[in-house]
Every structure is written in structure tokens, then in C-alpha cells.
Motif scaffolding. Structure first.
Motif, mmCIF file in Angstrom:
data_model
loop_
_atom_site.group_PDB
_atom_site.id
_atom_site.type_symbol
_atom_site.label_atom_id
_atom_site.label_comp_id
_atom_site.label_asym_id
_atom_site.label_seq_id
_atom_site.Cartn_x
_atom_site.Cartn_y
_atom_site.Cartn_z
ATOM 1 N N LEU A 171 35.561 -73.121 53.414
ATOM 2 C CA LEU A 171 34.427 -72.408 54.107
ATOM 3 C C LEU A 171 33.665 -71.427 52.839
ATOM 4 O O LEU A 171 32.793 -70.629 53.150
ATOM 5 C CB LEU A 171 34.502 -71.345 55.451
ATOM 6 C CG LEU A 171 35.028 -72.295 56.520
ATOM 7 C CD1 LEU A 171 35.311 -71.166 57.695
ATOM 8 C CD2 LEU A 171 34.074 -73.193 56.968
ATOM 9 N N LYS A 172 34.207 -71.466 51.894
ATOM 10 C CA LYS A 172 33.498 -70.607 50.722
ATOM 11 C C LYS A 172 32.204 -71.099 50.255
ATOM 12 O O LYS A 172 32.018 -72.402 50.036
ATOM 13 C CB LYS A 172 34.534 -70.824 49.524
ATOM 14 C CG LYS A 172 36.166 -70.175 49.771
ATOM 15 C CD LYS A 172 36.681 -70.258 48.174
ATOM 16 C CE LYS A 172 38.237 -69.685 48.790
ATOM 17 N NZ LYS A 172 39.032 -69.808 47.602
ATOM 18 N N SER B 284 28.099 -85.126 58.195
ATOM 19 C CA SER B 284 27.124 -84.900 59.357
ATOM 20 C C SER B 284 27.414 -83.849 60.446
ATOM 21 O O SER B 284 28.623 -83.410 60.615
ATOM 22 C CB SER B 284 27.201 -86.446 60.242
ATOM 23 O OG SER B 284 26.792 -87.337 59.430
ATOM 24 N N PRO B 285 26.485 -83.241 61.018
ATOM 25 C CA PRO B 285 26.709 -82.326 61.940
ATOM 26 C C PRO B 285 27.336 -82.806 63.109
ATOM 27 O O PRO B 285 27.154 -84.122 63.340
ATOM 28 C CB PRO B 285 25.340 -81.703 62.437
ATOM 29 C CG PRO B 285 24.369 -82.222 61.466
ATOM 30 C CD PRO B 285 24.861 -83.489 60.602
ATOM 31 N N PRO C 45 26.175 -75.250 73.403
ATOM 32 C CA PRO C 45 26.800 -75.041 72.299
ATOM 33 C C PRO C 45 26.030 -75.683 71.027
ATOM 34 O O PRO C 45 25.264 -76.399 70.924
ATOM 35 C CB PRO C 45 27.848 -76.154 72.276
ATOM 36 C CG PRO C 45 27.426 -77.234 73.371
ATOM 37 C CD PRO C 45 26.453 -76.603 74.223
ATOM 38 N N HIS C 46 26.541 -75.044 69.742
ATOM 39 C CA HIS C 46 25.882 -75.107 68.536
ATOM 40 C C HIS C 46 26.994 -76.313 67.729
ATOM 41 O O HIS C 46 28.075 -76.380 67.859
ATOM 42 C CB HIS C 46 25.905 -73.864 67.634
ATOM 43 C CG HIS C 46 27.107 -73.336 67.172
ATOM 44 N ND1 HIS C 46 28.027 -72.579 68.164
ATOM 45 C CD2 HIS C 46 27.778 -73.507 66.114
ATOM 46 C CE1 HIS C 46 28.815 -72.107 67.419
ATOM 47 N NE2 HIS C 46 28.884 -72.859 66.142
ATOM 48 N N ALA C 47 25.994 -76.896 66.889
ATOM 49 C CA ALA C 47 26.920 -78.008 65.820
ATOM 50 C C ALA C 47 27.492 -77.359 64.899
ATOM 51 O O ALA C 47 26.925 -76.356 64.283
ATOM 52 C CB ALA C 47 25.884 -79.035 65.612
ATOM 53 N N GLN C 48 28.397 -77.847 64.355
ATOM 54 C CA GLN C 48 29.041 -77.604 62.905
ATOM 55 C C GLN C 48 28.870 -78.640 61.845
ATOM 56 O O GLN C 48 28.903 -79.849 62.178
ATOM 57 C CB GLN C 48 30.515 -77.511 63.357
ATOM 58 C CG GLN C 48 30.734 -76.195 64.318
ATOM 59 C CD GLN C 48 32.305 -76.267 64.503
ATOM 60 O OE1 GLN C 48 33.169 -77.067 63.963
ATOM 61 N NE2 GLN C 48 32.664 -75.063 65.418
ATOM 62 N N ASP C 49 28.837 -78.085 60.511
ATOM 63 C CA ASP C 49 28.540 -79.228 59.385
ATOM 64 C C ASP C 49 29.221 -78.389 58.218
ATOM 65 O O ASP C 49 29.085 -77.309 57.964
ATOM 66 C CB ASP C 49 26.902 -79.232 59.068
ATOM 67 C CG ASP C 49 26.746 -80.337 58.336
ATOM 68 O OD1 ASP C 49 27.579 -80.552 57.420
ATOM 69 O OD2 ASP C 49 25.581 -80.944 58.214
ATOM 70 N N LEU C 50 30.119 -79.105 57.723
ATOM 71 C CA LEU C 50 31.164 -78.686 56.903
ATOM 72 C C LEU C 50 30.267 -78.436 55.385
ATOM 73 O O LEU C 50 30.871 -77.861 54.600
ATOM 74 C CB LEU C 50 32.033 -79.683 56.474
ATOM 75 C CG LEU C 50 33.211 -79.943 57.562
ATOM 76 C CD1 LEU C 50 34.218 -80.986 57.471
ATOM 77 C CD2 LEU C 50 33.965 -78.812 58.140
ATOM 78 N N ASP C 51 28.869 -78.859 55.183
ATOM 79 C CA ASP C 51 28.250 -78.601 54.074
ATOM 80 C C ASP C 51 27.867 -77.479 53.959
ATOM 81 O O ASP C 51 27.915 -76.614 54.948
ATOM 82 C CB ASP C 51 27.263 -79.707 53.952
ATOM 83 C CG ASP C 51 27.869 -81.064 53.702
ATOM 84 O OD1 ASP C 51 28.870 -81.406 53.008
ATOM 85 O OD2 ASP C 51 27.026 -82.140 54.150
ATOM 86 N N GLU C 52 27.219 -77.034 53.027
ATOM 87 C CA GLU C 52 26.723 -75.540 52.519
ATOM 88 C C GLU C 52 25.066 -75.495 52.243
ATOM 89 O O GLU C 52 24.631 -76.765 51.856
ATOM 90 C CB GLU C 52 27.548 -74.630 51.598
ATOM 91 C CG GLU C 52 27.261 -75.235 50.357
ATOM 92 C CD GLU C 52 27.849 -74.211 49.059
ATOM 93 O OE1 GLU C 52 27.557 -74.777 48.159
ATOM 94 O OE2 GLU C 52 28.383 -73.470 49.571
ATOM 95 N N GLY C 53 24.643 -74.663 52.338
ATOM 96 C CA GLY C 53 23.231 -74.261 52.190
ATOM 97 C C GLY C 53 22.327 -75.172 53.102
ATOM 98 O O GLY C 53 22.274 -75.377 54.238
ATOM 99 N N ALA C 54 21.508 -75.915 52.190
ATOM 100 C CA ALA C 54 20.305 -76.817 52.833
ATOM 101 C C ALA C 54 20.911 -78.197 53.530
ATOM 102 O O ALA C 54 20.327 -78.726 54.255
ATOM 103 C CB ALA C 54 19.452 -77.275 51.474
ATOM 104 N N THR D 90 20.328 -83.225 69.683
ATOM 105 C CA THR D 90 20.500 -83.787 68.558
ATOM 106 C C THR D 90 20.188 -82.690 67.504
ATOM 107 O O THR D 90 19.439 -81.741 67.444
ATOM 108 C CB THR D 90 19.249 -84.668 67.944
ATOM 109 O OG1 THR D 90 19.314 -85.723 68.883
ATOM 110 C CG2 THR D 90 19.627 -85.278 66.927
ATOM 111 N N ALA D 91 21.345 -82.138 66.469
ATOM 112 C CA ALA D 91 21.493 -81.409 65.274
ATOM 113 C C ALA D 91 21.224 -82.289 64.157
ATOM 114 O O ALA D 91 21.762 -83.260 63.995
ATOM 115 C CB ALA D 91 22.960 -80.585 65.236
#
Length: 879
Positions: free
Chosen positions: A73-74, A105-106, A130-139, A203-204
Motif C-alpha cells: 500500500l505504499k 482491476s477494481p 460496499p466500495h471496491a478495492q484496486d491495488l493500483d495507485e493514483g489515477a 460497476t466500479a
């Protein structure tokens, strides 16, 4: 470079071998000196992600980097390396910045979510999603949400709606302001009866290029409220009902439905307030099924119709009700059924009763009048009975033959029907028993019984149970068992087996011995107790099964408790020298008689060995000059029974030189050459004397044999075991001195000879001659062929023909046939008794059957072959 270190930027998931930069150029170092200065890269990571070319200084990717796995998560992902150079020692710091790419992907924690919404809620009600999670950062992380079109909910984002619909929308204000709160907003009221379940798709979407998305299913279940009353499918039900309807008769089944759910839709039926008390006594309403049934006795003369008011009530918090009316019209019918009265009954009826025998007398009455009073009787078809009528009286008589074994009793249903409209009928069941007579003999369960019993059985051993049944009853079916008189080997059957008369259990009266009696048969009679009694018989075959009750018997060599058998071998014996052969037999048969030979004890374990199946004792190596003069062996012969039995023999083997010394002293004896010369001279003289005696004996026997042959006018040049040519008349007379009286006048006999030879290394050689003529007292010659060839499927046979030639030149054939009768595949094969003997011993037991040709006739020779396998004995005949 920055702050004294080199900084590189590289995107994650860069392929292996991709160029990052040139470390020599970036640090101002001669690339040619990197290898000489023993460069190395130091990092705290467990993997070596980069590699430096020692000759060019090129920096390349050694292992693809996954930023999400490496830095989790850094927000900034850095890799620190140190480059160390020697001669002189220098240290350079390198920093690699791993750049994120949109490779994830989210995703939602669950694939489907459930929301319960009461149908009475007003618009504006909110539900957290519930909210979706995405391992990428920023945009590359989640940037937006969308909701599938729906007419009840909406997705609200700041001042505008996303995916507008009638019922639902999605509120993104909290999400846009940096919060993870996501809400579903109700736009219009819900009606469960129109739509009980709403399916939405959330859809996220992330901000990558191209963007990636993830979805989750939202199931909205509408919870019911009691807003609908029950309703009947008709307001008035009209039914016609017969006046003789019994209590419990279904009048009508009412149906009321409520579109609500759960208790709000459960309907309970009951009488309405307008229903009279008399009607409530005559009818009943089931509260759950809505069935209206007759509860009392109806009479058309009292009332021709009834009105029933029924209401249906649901089970909601505030009950709602629906109403209907049931109109019941009563129909007048013939309501008096005829009655059958049994006057007399004659039971039981014998099964041999004649046709027309009276069984029962009956009368019929009906309380109605006119056509309703006219009654007819009938019984079911297919019964050996019939009805005869006279006015209102009826008789039941027999028709056909009765059989107690097929039917011991009959339940005859007599049906009386009047002529009303509709007609009424009643039934009366008459039970008639059929008495039994003794007309069936006992029948055995099996046509033949086979019993197998091991030998040496105890007295009174159970053999089997003979079972016979008799379809009759009582004493006619009581079966008793007995043995018919007979003899077995001259003794009565009762001295071998006995049988219990009441249950047919057979027992052995004596202990059987397989070697004495292998099988026998008895006849059992089963007799009933009828008058007169009937009986039947069955044959019981009893087979005695062999057991291992005989230990092997050693025939050669033999030893006693005080002395051992003595065998001698020369000191010059070579490896494999035959010392002796153990000959043993077993009184059992089959596998119980298979013998195996074991060397259980020896003074020199490595010098001798014994063949497992033949019993031959041989040396395993050549004897040495300094070997001991005697050896002690113990041989055990064991059969193949369960449990096995064995016998043993002690053997002393003496090592002898050329001198006749049987058991030499254990001490060495040295003699002078003169002593050895004297012994040699004595040996030569003894051998010469023995040779002279043997030659004189042979000459004498030859003279005697030639003298005998001269009596018949033949030459004596043939060998000891050959057949001298003789005239047919001589052979004929020698075979039977009285044959002249039996032969037809002028008939000439041309005989054949059968010679049986035997040879072997351990037994004497015998020569047999047999002459068979047409006038012999018996035309059959039998012997056992115990050494047939292994693996042959059919027997070998020597077939010759005897020609009897008369004056006319005609011949009679097939008078003498040497035949080997083969056993059929279904016949049991007895174990070959010759298996007990070894190959060398069986060689001494070989037999030859030969036919000597005369005057151009053919001849065949059959030699029995020896084999270690088992061969069944075959009966051969000469006819």
C-alpha cells in the motif's frame, strides 16, 4: 544523479533483459575495469531484480517487478542498491523507483449483496453499499461508480444523477469528497405484488488507459405489508348433492387467494354470520383447504336446498376478509340397498366333492318398492361355484373340481343389485373352507443330493439334511424319512449312515477311510402319514474327501534309531556327482501325496545339495584331498498336506579311495609303495575272476536259450530282449493249446507280439513277452500308462489289426486293437501316482509298447515319456 546517488525509474512488470541504463557511463567509470575491480551489487531485497554486464557496464532487468507485491500500500515504491568496487574500494548508491501501471482491476469483497426494503418506505430512503478495492495507485485506482438502470433507485453524484431510473439511484457525494461512503437512494415507492425482487449491477471503474472495471450484483428484496384482502374466484357456488350422501362427502372446494406474502397471504375459511345453526350442523368447512363436506344425514323430504355463507380471512396484523355463498341442491335417489341374508352354510367342503354339491342357502330383501325392489345376485367369475335361484331364494353349489393345494378356502363375494335409478347394491362375503385329502406324495427339494465328507470323520458326524415337502395339510403333510435296504461292499447301508426320521438329517455311523472307500450311494425314502400313505425316493451320493493322514514312507535308503544308512562316494568325485537318491511314497492322494525333499542337517553345509522334487543328493564341488572321511546328513521328506507330515532318514556318506575301505579312519595312514603294489595285484586277480564267471554265465544262458528256440525250429541269433521269428502255428499253439478246437477249419492266424521293456539306473531291467491270438480266453490287456507326454491334450494310441485269412482270401479286421481310452473333460482326473518318483527313477519305470512288423504290415512304437509334471493314469486296452 541526486544527493550523491544514482536514481533510475522503471515501470513494474518490465520484461527480463530490458535495458535500464549504463552504470559505467552514469558513474564515469571505465567499463573495462569493472571485472578487474570485482564489482558487486548489494541489496536488502530477497530477489536480485537487476543485473550489470561486466564488459559493457549495461544495467538490465534480471527479474520482473510486481509493485503491488513488493510495496503493497505504499504510495512510492523504491529499491535501494549499493555498488561496491575494489582496488581502490569505492561505494556507490543506486535507487530504483518502481512506477505503477494499470495491471489490476477494481474488485468488490463479495460478488453479490442483498438488501431488504419494506414496500411502505417513502422515496429518499438510503442504503449503504460496499466500495471496491484496486491495488493500483493514483489515477489507476477506482475513479467512478455506475448503477444499472432501474426505475426505483438512483446514483447521486454532487448535483446530477448517474444512470437515471424510476426506483433507485446511487449517491456519490461522499465518495467524491474523499470518503469511501457509497449510498443507494430510493426514488419511488415499491409494490411487492408487482415486483418482489430488484436486480441491480454496481460497476466500479478505475482511471487507467484503457480503464478497467469490476462489478457486484445488488439484490433488493421488497418486504410485504398487508394491503390486499382475500378474494374468492366466484361470489356464488351452486352444487347438486344426493340425499344419501354419507358424512364426509365433499360438497365443494372453495378457493380464495391473497396476493400478500407470509401471514398476510395465509387464508382461513369459516362460516359467515348469516349461516343458520341447522346448516352448520349438516355441513362443515375446513379452515385451511376450504373444503365444504357433509357432516350430518340429508333427507330430500325435509329440505330440497341449503344456503351456506363462507368468509375467508387473512392473518395480517389487521385482518382483511372476503365473502361468498354456496347454494346446495339436494337430489332425491333410491336410498335403500338390498340385503343378503345367509340361511345355511355347509363348510368345509371335501376337495373331492362332486359338481353340484350345495354349499349355502341365501335369501334377499329390499325395503324399496316397484323397480327398486327387484333384486339380482351375482358372484365373481372364475370361481368353482355358481348360483341357482328360486324366487327370492338362492343356493350356492359347486361347479368343477376343487383342489385344496391350489386354494384351501374361498371368500365368495355375493353382490345384490336392485333395479332402481341409479341402482343400489350390497355385498355379502361367504367364507367356504376346502378340506384336504391325501392325494400328493412328498417331493424332494433336489433331484439328487451330493455330500462330501473328509475321511477319518468322527462317529455321528453330520452329513446333510434331506428335505421333502408335501403340499397336503395336517397328517397328510407329515413326512418321515428312512433308508431303503441295500448293501455297500457286502455290508448293510445302516452300518454306514443313519437318518433321523423326523427331520431328514443324515449322520455317519462309522469313520470313513478314503484309501478304502472313496464313494458310495444310498437311497432315502420320504413317506407321508396319510391313509393310504404316499412316498417317493431320492439318491444321495456320498464322496469321501482325502485328508493328509499318512506320513511319507522312505523306501530307500533306510536307517534305524541306532544306525544311519551308509553311502559311499569316491574321493575323486566331481561337482554334481550323484551320491544317492531318496525314494519315498505317500499313502494319500492328490496334493497330499506330493513329496518334497529337504536337507535339514549336514556336517558340511556347502558340500551337498538335494533336489527338491527328485530327492537326488549330489555334490556341489569337488572333494579335496584333505576332506574328512565321513559326512553325516539328515534328509526330511515332507508332503504337501495341510498340515504337512514328514519323515526323515539319517545318512552317513563315506569317502573311499580305490581300495575297498568303507569307513576310513580319521587319522592319515601312510603306506609304503610295496603295500600299494600288493593291493593292486589282488584287485586285478579279483576282477579277472569275476569277469570269467560272468562270461561263463552269459555263454551258459545263451546255450540254454538256443536250445529252447531249437525246440520250435527257429534260429537263436536274436538278442535277449528281441523276438525270434516263429511260425504262426507255433505262436498260436503256445498262446493256447486248445485253440485248434476253436478256430474255423482252414483259418490261419497271424499273431502279433507286444513287448514291454523297462530300464533305469536304479532298478533292474526286465523283458516281457505277450502273445495275443484270436482264440485267447480274454481279448483285453490293461495296464496303466504312468508316463504320458506332458502337455498333450489327447491320448496316444497304438492301433493294430489282426488279419485272419481264410481259404477264400477274405480278412476279418478290428479283432485286436491297442487303444488308449481318453478321459472326457468333465470326468475328474485322479492324481498321477508316478509324481512321487524322481526323473531318474521314472526312467527306470518307462514302458514300451511295440508291434513287430511281419509280411509288410505297419508297426508303431509308443514310448512313455518322463516328466516332472503330474499326469493322470490312462487305461490302455488291447482287444
Amino acid at each position: 544523479t541526486a544527493d550523491g546517488q544514482i536514481v533510475y525509474s522503471i515501470a513494474e512488470e518490465t520484461e527480463r533483459g530490458a535495458s535500464v541504463g549504463n552504470i559505467a557511463k552514469d558513474l564515469g567509470i571505465d567499463a573495462a575495469t569493472l571485472s578487474a575491480r570485482k564489482f558487486r551489487m548489494i541489496t536488502g531485497s530477497s530477489k536480485q531484480y537487476f543485473n550489470i554486464n561486466a564488459s559493457t557496464g549495461a544495467l538490465s532487468v534480471n527479474e520482473p517487478i510486481d509493485r503491488e507485491q513488493l510495496c503493497e500500500l505504499k504510495s512510492v515504491c523504491l529499491l535501494n542498491y549499493e555498488l561496491v568496487l575494489e582496488n581502490p574500494l569505492e561505494l556507490y548508491r543506486m535507487e530504483f523507483k518502481v512506477l505503477d501501471i494499470n495491471d489490476n482491476s477494481p474488485s468488490f469483497p463479495l460478488s453479490e449483496y442483498h438488501i431488504n426494503v419494506p414496500e411502505f418506505l417513502s422515496p429518499g430512503a438510503r442504503f449503504t453499499l460496499p466500495h471496491a478495492q484496486d491495488l493500483d495507485e493514483g489515477a489507476n485506482s477506482v475513479q467512478n461508480y455506475t448503477l444499472s438502470p432501474d426505475e426505483h433507485f438512483y446514483l447521486e453524484m454532487q448535483n446530477y444523477l448517474l444512470s437515471p431510473s424510476r426506483h433507485f439511484a446511487l449517491d456519490l457525494k461522499g465518495f467524491q469528497s474523499g470518503s469511501k461512503l457509497l449510498e443507494l437512494v430510493l426514488q419511488q415507492p415499491l409494490d411487492r405484488e408487482q415486483s418482489a425482487l430488484q436486480q441491480l449491477v454496481l460497476t466500479a471503474v478505475d482511471g487507467g488507459d484503457p480503464p478497467k472495471s469490476g462489478t457486484a450484483k445488488i439484490s433488493v428484496r421488497v418486504v410485504d405489508t398487508n394491503d390486499n384482502p382475500p378474494a374468492f374466484d366466484r361470489s356464488t357456488y351452486t352444487v347438486s348433492l344426493l340425499e344419501n350422501s354419507l358424512p364426509g362427502t365433499l360438497v365443494v372446494k372453495l378457493n380464495a387467494s391473497d396476493p400478500d406474502e407470509g401471514p398476510n397471504g395465509d387464508v382461513i375459511y369459516s362460516f359467515g354470520s348469516y349461516t343458520p345453526q341447522k346448516v352448520r350442523q349438516l355441513f362443515s368447512v375446513d379452515p385451511h383447504s376450504g373444503e365444504v363436506r357433509v357432516n350430518g344425514t340429508l333427507d330430500y323430504e325435509e329440505a330440497s336446498s341449503y344456503e351456506i355463507y363462507v368468509q375467508a380471512t387473512d392473518q395480517g396484523p389487521v385482518s382483511l376478509a372476503g365473502h361468498c355463498k354456496v347454494l346446495v341442491n339436494i337430489v332425491d335417489v333410491n336410498d335403500n340397498a338390498p340385503e343378503v341374508e345367509l340361511t345355511s352354510l355347509y363348510s368345509p367342503v371335501p376337495e373331492d366333492a362332486r359338481s353340484g354339491t350345495v354349499v349355502a342357502l341365501m335369501s334377499v330383501t329390499d325395503q324399496d318398492s316397484g323397480l327398486n325392489k327387484q333384486v339380482s345376485l351375482r358372484i365373481p367369475p372364475g370361481l368353482p361355484f355358481t348360483l341357482n335361484s328360486f324366487k327370492n331364494s338362492y343356493t350356492l353349489v359347486t361347479q368343477g373340481k376343487l383342489d385344496h393345494e391350489k386354494a384351501a378356502a374361498y371368500n365368495i363375494t355375493v353382490t345384490a343389485t336392485d333395479s332402481g335409478s341409479p341402482p343400489l347394491s350390497s355385498q355379502r362375503v361367504i367364507h367356504v373352507d376346502i378340506s384336504d385329502i391325501n392325494d400328493n406324495p412328498p417331493r424332494f427339494e433336489e433331484p439328487v443330493y451330493s455330500v462330501y465328507i473328509p475321511e477319518n470323520n468322527p462317529l455321528g458326524a453330520f452329513l446333510c439334511t434331506i428335505k421333502a415337502t408335501d403340499p397336503d395339510v395336517a397328517k397328510n403333510a407329515y413326512v418321515s424319512y428312512s433308508l431303503l435296504d441295500g448293501e455297500i461292499e457286502g455290508l448293510p447301508v445302516a452300518s454306514y449312515v443313519s437318518i433321523k426320521s423326523d427331520n431328514g438329517s443324515m449322520y455317519a455311523v462309522r469313520s470313513f477311510d478314503y484309501e478304502t472307500l472313496r464313494e458310495f450311494q444310498v437311497t432315502v425314502q420320504a413317506q407321508d402319514a396319510g391313509i393310504p400313505p404316499l412316498s417317493s425316493t431320492v439318491t444321495v451320493y456320498i464322496y469321501v474327501v482325502d485328508e493328509n493322514d499318512h506320513a511319507p514312507q522312505i523306501l530307500y535308503p533306510t536307517s534305524t534309531n541306532t544306525s544311519a544308512a551308509l553311502e559311499m562316494i569316491p574321493r575323486s568325485a566331481y561337482a554334481g556327482y550323484l551320491v544317492t537318491k531318496i525314494i519315498a511314497i505317500d499313502g494319500d492322494s492328490g496334493q497330499n501325496a506330493w513329496l518334497f525333499f529337504y536337507l535339514v542337517q549336514t556336517s558340511d553345509p556347502g558340500l551337498f545339495r538335494i533336489e527338491l522334487h527328485t530327492g537326488e543328493i549330489r555334490t556341489t564341488r569337488k572333494l579335496g584331498e584333505d576332506s574328512t572321511p565321513t559326512f553325516n546328513l539328515t534328509v526330511e521328506v515332507r508332503d504337501n498336506g495341510e498340515p504337512s507330515m514328514s519323515s526323515s532318514v539319517a545318512i552317513t556318506i563315506a569317502v573311499v579311495d580305490r581300495v575297498s575301505k568303507i569307513i576310513p579312519d580319521r587319522r592319515r595312514h601312510f603306506k609304503s609303495p610295496s603295500n600299494y603294489s600288493e593291493v593292486t595285484l589282488y584287485l586285478i586277480i579279483a576282477l579277472s575272476a569275476i569277469s570269467f564267471v560272468f562270461l561263463f554265465t552269459v555263454i551258459g544262458l545263451s546255450i540254454i536259450k538256443c536250445y529252447r528256440y531249437s525246440l520250435y525250429g527257429s534260429s537263436c541269433c536274436a538278442g535277449c530282449c528281441t523276438v525270434r521269428e516263429r511260425g504262426p502255428a507255433e505262436l498260436y499253439k503256445q498262446a493256447n493249446n486248445n485253440i485248434d478246437a476253436r478256430l474255423p477249419q482252414g483259418l490261419k492266424v497271424q499273431p502279433h507280439f507286444i513287448e514291454v521293456r523297462g530300464n533305469g539306473s536304479l532298478t533292474k531291467t526286465y523283458c516281457y513277452k505277450a502273445c495275443l491270438t484270436a482264440g485267447s480266453g480274454s481279448d483285453t490287456f490293461m495296464f496303466y500308462n504312468t508316463c504320458g507326454p506332458t502337455g498333450t491334450t489327447g491320448p496316444s494310441a497304438v492301433v493294430t489289426e489282426r488279419h485272419l485269412t481264410g481259404q477264400s482270401g477274405q480278412s476279418a479286421q478290428n479283432l485286436v486293437i491297442l487303444r488308449n481310452d481318453s478321459m472326457t473333460p468333465n470326468e475328474p482326473k485322479h492324481p498321477n501316482p508316478d509324481w512321487r518318483y524322481s526323473a531318474s527313477l521314472r526312467a527306470g519305470m518307462q514302458r514300451y509298447v511295440c508291434s513287430f512288423p511281419r509280411q509288410g504290415e505297419f508297426w508303431e512304437d509308443q514310448q512313455g515319456l518322463t516328466s516332472s509334471g503330474q499326469q493322470s493314469p490312462v487305461l490302455q486296452q488291447v482287444r
